[in-house]
Design an enzyme around this catalytic site. Structure first.
Site, mmCIF file in Angstrom:
data_model
loop_
_atom_site.group_PDB
_atom_site.id
_atom_site.type_symbol
_atom_site.label_atom_id
_atom_site.label_comp_id
_atom_site.label_asym_id
_atom_site.label_seq_id
_atom_site.Cartn_x
_atom_site.Cartn_y
_atom_site.Cartn_z
ATOM 1 N N ARG A 20 -10.004 1.663 -5.066
ATOM 2 C CA ARG A 20 -10.919 1.288 -3.932
ATOM 3 C C ARG A 20 -11.917 2.488 -3.780
ATOM 4 N NH1 ARG A 20 -6.770 0.578 0.378
ATOM 5 N NH2 ARG A 20 -5.776 2.147 -0.851
ATOM 6 N N ASN A 38 -6.713 -3.836 -1.122
ATOM 7 C CA ASN A 38 -5.660 -4.004 -1.820
ATOM 8 C C ASN A 38 -4.861 -5.502 -1.349
ATOM 9 O OD1 ASN A 38 -5.897 -1.926 -3.486
ATOM 10 N ND2 ASN A 38 -4.267 -0.818 -2.289
#
Length: 92
Positions: A20, A38
């Site tokens: 990320r 996520n």
């Protein structure tokens, strides 16, 4: 310039490998807006908004991911660009 929006779901070993953070830096470098998070199933989901060529390039980059990731697949679907999104955020 017209923006396009794509939702992407990245599978493989993509959590716990700074995916990320890497994706946020890449998206900002390419002038994209959106978010990444996520998912409980171990995947990563993202919304990418920007010029078509930049979004397509980001999807390709997500297929490789950062060095520690092992990407199995990137599934995409076009969507309507959300308004009011500023920057590129890690949301979960």
């Amino acid at each position: 310039m017209t923006s396009v929006a794509v939702k992407a779901r990245v599978t493989g070993h993509v959590q716990g490998v700074a995916f990320r953070t890497w994706a946020r830096a890449e998206a900002l470098r390419h002038g994209l807006t959106g978010w990444i998070r996520n998912e409980p199933d171990g995947s990563v989901r993202a919304l990418l908004i920007g010029p078509a060529a930049s979004v397509a390039d980001m999807v390709r980059r997500m297929g490789r991911g950062p060095g520690a990731a092992s990407v199995k697949d990137v599934l995409t679907e076009k969507t309507d660009p959300e308004t009011g999104i500023k920057g590129f955020q890690i949301v979960g």
